[in-house]
Design an enzyme around this catalytic site. Structure first.
Site, PDB file in Angstrom:
ATOM      1  N   CYS A   1      -1.910 -17.497   0.414  1.00  0.00           N
ATOM      2  CA  CYS A   1      -2.410 -18.131   0.979  1.00  0.00           C
ATOM      3  C   CYS A   1      -2.240 -18.109   2.324  1.00  0.00           C
ATOM      4  CB  CYS A   1      -2.051 -19.582   1.164  1.00  0.00           C
ATOM      5  SG  CYS A   1      -1.517 -20.003  -0.622  1.00  0.00           S
TER       6      CYS A   1
ATOM      7  N   ARG B   1      -7.217 -14.197   2.522  1.00  0.00           N
ATOM      8  CA  ARG B   1      -6.263 -13.923   2.253  1.00  0.00           C
ATOM      9  C   ARG B   1      -5.921 -15.814   0.294  1.00  0.00           C
ATOM     10  NH1 ARG B   1      -1.669 -12.309   5.019  1.00  0.00           N
ATOM     11  NH2 ARG B   1      -0.176 -13.753   3.596  1.00  0.00           N
TER      12      ARG B   1
ATOM     13  N   TRP C   1      -4.565 -20.079  -2.271  1.00  0.00           N
ATOM     14  CA  TRP C   1      -5.202 -19.635  -3.285  1.00  0.00           C
ATOM     15  C   TRP C   1      -4.256 -19.513  -4.421  1.00  0.00           C
ATOM     16  CZ3 TRP C   1      -1.373 -16.036  -6.981  1.00  0.00           C
ATOM     17  CH2 TRP C   1      -1.979 -15.635  -7.606  1.00  0.00           C
TER      18      TRP C   1
ATOM     19  N   ASN D   1       3.050 -20.916   2.439  1.00  0.00           N
ATOM     20  CA  ASN D   1       2.709 -19.678   1.672  1.00  0.00           C
ATOM     21  C   ASN D   1       3.759 -19.080   0.346  1.00  0.00           C
ATOM     22  OD1 ASN D   1       1.344 -17.208   0.203  1.00  0.00           O
ATOM     23  ND2 ASN D   1       1.729 -16.607   2.531  1.00  0.00           N
ATOM     24  N   GLY D   2       3.162 -18.936  -0.785  1.00  0.00           N
ATOM     25  CA  GLY D   2       5.016 -18.753  -1.074  1.00  0.00           C
ATOM     26  C   GLY D   2       4.821 -19.604  -2.722  1.00  0.00           C
TER      27      GLY D   2
ATOM     28  N   GLU E   1      -8.752   4.769  -8.569  1.00  0.00           N
ATOM     29  CA  GLU E   1      -9.530   3.774  -7.593  1.00  0.00           C
ATOM     30  C   GLU E   1     -11.086   3.497  -7.582  1.00  0.00           C
ATOM     31  OE1 GLU E   1      -9.324   1.995  -3.929  1.00  0.00           O
ATOM     32  OE2 GLU E   1      -7.545   2.376  -5.083  1.00  0.00           O
TER      33      GLU E   1
ATOM     34  N   LYS F   1     -12.028  -0.432  -7.970  1.00  0.00           N
ATOM     35  CA  LYS F   1     -13.187  -0.836  -7.065  1.00  0.00           C
ATOM     36  C   LYS F   1     -13.959  -1.785  -7.429  1.00  0.00           C
ATOM     37  CE  LYS F   1     -10.703  -0.431  -3.192  1.00  0.00           C
ATOM     38  NZ  LYS F   1      -9.835  -0.801  -4.256  1.00  0.00           N
TER      39      LYS F   1
ATOM     40  N   GLU G   1     -12.753  -4.897  -9.290  1.00  0.00           N
ATOM     41  CA  GLU G   1     -12.328  -5.777  -8.468  1.00  0.00           C
ATOM     42  C   GLU G   1     -13.481  -6.625  -7.707  1.00  0.00           C
ATOM     43  OE1 GLU G   1      -7.967  -4.238  -5.490  1.00  0.00           O
ATOM     44  OE2 GLU G   1     -10.394  -3.673  -5.324  1.00  0.00           O
TER      45      GLU G   1
ATOM     46  N   HIS H   1      -8.713  11.976 -25.656  1.00  0.00           N
ATOM     47  CA  HIS H   1      -7.239  11.311 -26.502  1.00  0.00           C
ATOM     48  C   HIS H   1      -7.210   9.840 -27.223  1.00  0.00           C
ATOM     49  CE1 HIS H   1      -4.743  14.690 -27.080  1.00  0.00           C
ATOM     50  NE2 HIS H   1      -5.415  14.682 -25.451  1.00  0.00           N
TER      51      HIS H   1
ATOM     52  N   LYS I   1      -6.185 -11.117  -0.488  1.00  0.00           N
ATOM     53  CA  LYS I   1      -6.132  -9.834  -0.098  1.00  0.00           C
ATOM     54  C   LYS I   1      -4.483  -8.908   0.067  1.00  0.00           C
ATOM     55  CE  LYS I   1      -6.872  -6.335   2.440  1.00  0.00           C
ATOM     56  NZ  LYS I   1      -7.532  -5.249   1.849  1.00  0.00           N
TER      57      LYS I   1
END
Length: 614
Positions: A2, A27, A74, A100-101, A487, A491, A494, A510, A609
């Site tokens: 957050c 965030r 969040w 936040n936490g 990566e 992207k 996301e 495979h 983020k």
């Protein structure tokens, strides 16, 4: 996860807080709220959704006051709705908190508080915390400052909190453990800012102090004091912010993500600038020189990270093994910390994080240090927890990265890891000076080559138009470009919400080959340097099953062009450096597909983020 911001001083608090929330929205953006003290009134406004929803909801409301705080959430405990949005009030309504936490033992505390007559209006752990603080204050008949300290000794978990006190409007209290919190000292007497990071306050001050774990900051009657939860007074260490306001603005770009993609020539240049002298084969990296004896004799290197930083670590594995000839293990920090790993005192652990506050990576560092290993941090945020906890390391100098999907941080991390691998190779005598000077000269040219790779944007846009409605993507790479495939797939997942998977190209046979049909786009990273012939064989296998090939190739390639449906060219460079170029068109592809699908590029759903909670 957050974002929190607060202000106390002579100015109106609401404009500062609301602007700060907009800068912190990367965030978390499930809900937002503010608390403001105006005389003897404590006004709280909060709503589900983005900060704009909050702004719309306070039209014609009383938003005056010189003390205020705001929160963008969040969701962890409790679904995103108005009731679970922060701030939360204590039982009496005298205290308000933003957080936040995660308070891990909140359920036990809540059960006990209910027995003592407390009632709760949300499903959050945060509301339990502020009730606990007030309960301690009332039962012990002590000041709110002391109640915060005693209550925090009872909680288990992570927190960054700010508390307003209705009947003490000249007071602001903040504390942190495991979640970041920065205190800004304003230019006017008695003016202070508190926030999750520096982005909301850089417009107003450059003088800040970063709270350490277990510290409480109290602003009272215009003065700042800091103490620990053990009641030990601390002297604030004031330092200057290095970021500029223009770095956290879009600068004419439609989204932060595309701005940050285009900033990569500069961010890579800044990450290598002043650290190498190609003509002499020399390095200017203080941590490397200070730990030269250790690096000469290490038996094993462990690279840890999460998400994109883990992918950078995978690239680092290839680099350190090729150049420095050190056995390397790459670990998800979230698994490493719980696996009871075997760690020796002569191990070197490199922890990689953009924010420097990633909860799992911080816990992994603590574990490695307990076992006696040396820890280097590779981080982008000056003053954050990881560089402070590490024995040594290097900053990436990518500048602020606001887009949730990391782009320039990844290439900056890879750049720094490349320099570290080469520097260690020189110390260990595993690379000749001639070869070292050549590779360093190739690195020095990378920013200009990235500039050239960005010119593929128009071609990538055309490809994005063709595949924006695909339901699945497969990304294939070999050697040092296998992590780039991972990566690239991340992207796309996301920000466009298309299912995508990255694989080593040889592993396609495979299992994943069963998925390939005429509807399946397959992105193949196929530069001429490396296992070129092998990758061409993999392309043939895809084509035989009617898959659609999007190939990333070296300029001038004709063989792959004959087989692929679409080709994107990147400049030629040393094989070990190709990830810095091959990742560029993959970032552009994910961006343009997401835009065409109408997705929120900078704030993709369910993501934040900086992952500062488990």
């Amino acid at each position: 996860m957050c974002g929190i911001v607060s202000y106390i001083g002579p100015k109106e608090a609401y404009p500062i807080v609301i602007k700060g929330l907009k800068r912190l929205e990367y965030r978390g953006y499930d809900s937002a709220g503010v608390a403001l003290i105006n005389g003897d009134e404590l006004n709280i406004y909060k709503t589900k959704g983005k900060v704009q929803n909050l702004e719309d909801s306070v039209v014609d409301k009383n938003i005056s006051g010189h003390v205020g705080m705001g929160h963008t959430r969040w969701a962890t405990h409790g679904e995103p709705n108005d009731e679970n949005a922060h701030p939360h009030l204590s039982q009496s309504g005298n205290l308000a908190v933003i957080h936040n936490g995660i308070i891990e033992n909140y359920a036990t505390i809540k059960e006990e508080l209910i027995k003592r007559g407390h009632t709760f209006s949300s499903d959050t752990d945060t509301e339990v915390l502020i009730h606990l603080i007030e309960d301690v204050q009332v039962n012990e008949n002590i000041s709110i400052d002391e109640a915060v300290r005693l209550a925090l000794n009872q909680v288990i978990g992570a927190y960054a909190i700010v508390i307003l006190v209705k009947n003490e409007p000249a007071k602001l209290i903040a504390a942190r453990k495991g979640s970041p919190l920065v205190v800004g000292i304003g230019s006017e007497p008695g003016e202070y800012f508190m926030a999750s990071d520096a982005t909301p306050i850089v417009e107003y001050t450059r003088d800040v102090t970063y709270l350490n774990d277990g510290e409480i900051a109290i602003v009272k009657d215009g003065k700042l004091s800091i103490k620990t939860i053990e009641n030990v007074a601390k002297t604030p260490f004031i330092q200057k912010l290095e970021i500029n306001l223009e770095e956290i603005e879009k600068g004419g770009y439609p989204h932060f993500m595309i701005k940050e993609i285009y900033e990569q020539p500069k961010s890579i240049h800044d990450s290598i600038r002043g650290r190498i002298d190609p003509s002499r084969g020399k390095f200017a990296m203080r941590s490397i020189h200070e730990y030269e004896d250790k690096l000469r004799n290490i038996k094993r290197l462990i690279l840890i990270g999460c998400g994109t930083s883990w992918h950078a670590a995978l690239v680092g594995e290839y680099l350190f093994e090729e150049f420095a000839r050190i056995p390397v293990e790459v670990e998800y920090a979230s698994e490493f910390r719980y696996r009871d790993p075997i760690i020796y005192p002569d191990d070197l652990v490199i922890a990689i994080s953009q924010s420097g506050e990633t909860a799992d990576t911080l816990a992994a560092i603590e574990l490695a240090k307990e076992k006696g290993a040396t820890v280097f941090g590779v981080c982008n945020v000056v003053g954050s927890s990881i560089p402070r906890m590490s024995h040594a390391g290097a900053y990436t100098h990518a500048g602020p990265e606001i887009g949730v999907a990391s782009t320039k941080a990844f290439t900056a991390q890879v750049s720094v890891l490349t320099l570290m691998a080469l520097a260690v190779a020189q110390i260990r005598g595993t690379i000749s000076q001639e070869r070292l000077r050549f590779v360093l000269s190739e690195i020095e040219a990378i920013p200009n080559l990235v500039e050239k790779a960005l010119k593929t944007n128009d071609e990538v846009m055309k490809i994005a138009e063709k595949f924006k409605d695909a339901r699945n993507f497969l990304y294939l790479g070999r050697g040092v470009n296998f992590p780039v495939a991972l990566e690239g797939a991340l992207k796309l997942k996301e920000i466009s919400y298309i299912h995508a998977e990255g694989y080593p190209a040889a592993e396609m046979k495979h299992g994943p080959i069963a998925l390939i049909d005429e509807e399946m786009p397959v992105v193949v990273i196929a530069p001429k340097r490396g296992m070129y012939e092998k990758v061409m064989s993999n392309i043939q296998e895809v084509k035989a099953r009617k898959g659609k090939i999007i190939a990333i190739v070296t300029e001038g390639d004709t063989k792959v062009r004959e087989m692929a449906d679409h080709v994107i060219e990147i400049p030629d460079t040393e094989e070990a450096l190709t990830p810095l170029l091959s990742t560029i068109p993959l970032q552009l592809l994910s961006y343009h597909i997401a835009v065409l699908r109408g997705c929120n590029v900078d704030q993709p759903r369910n993501l934040a983020k900086s992952v500062t909670v488990e």
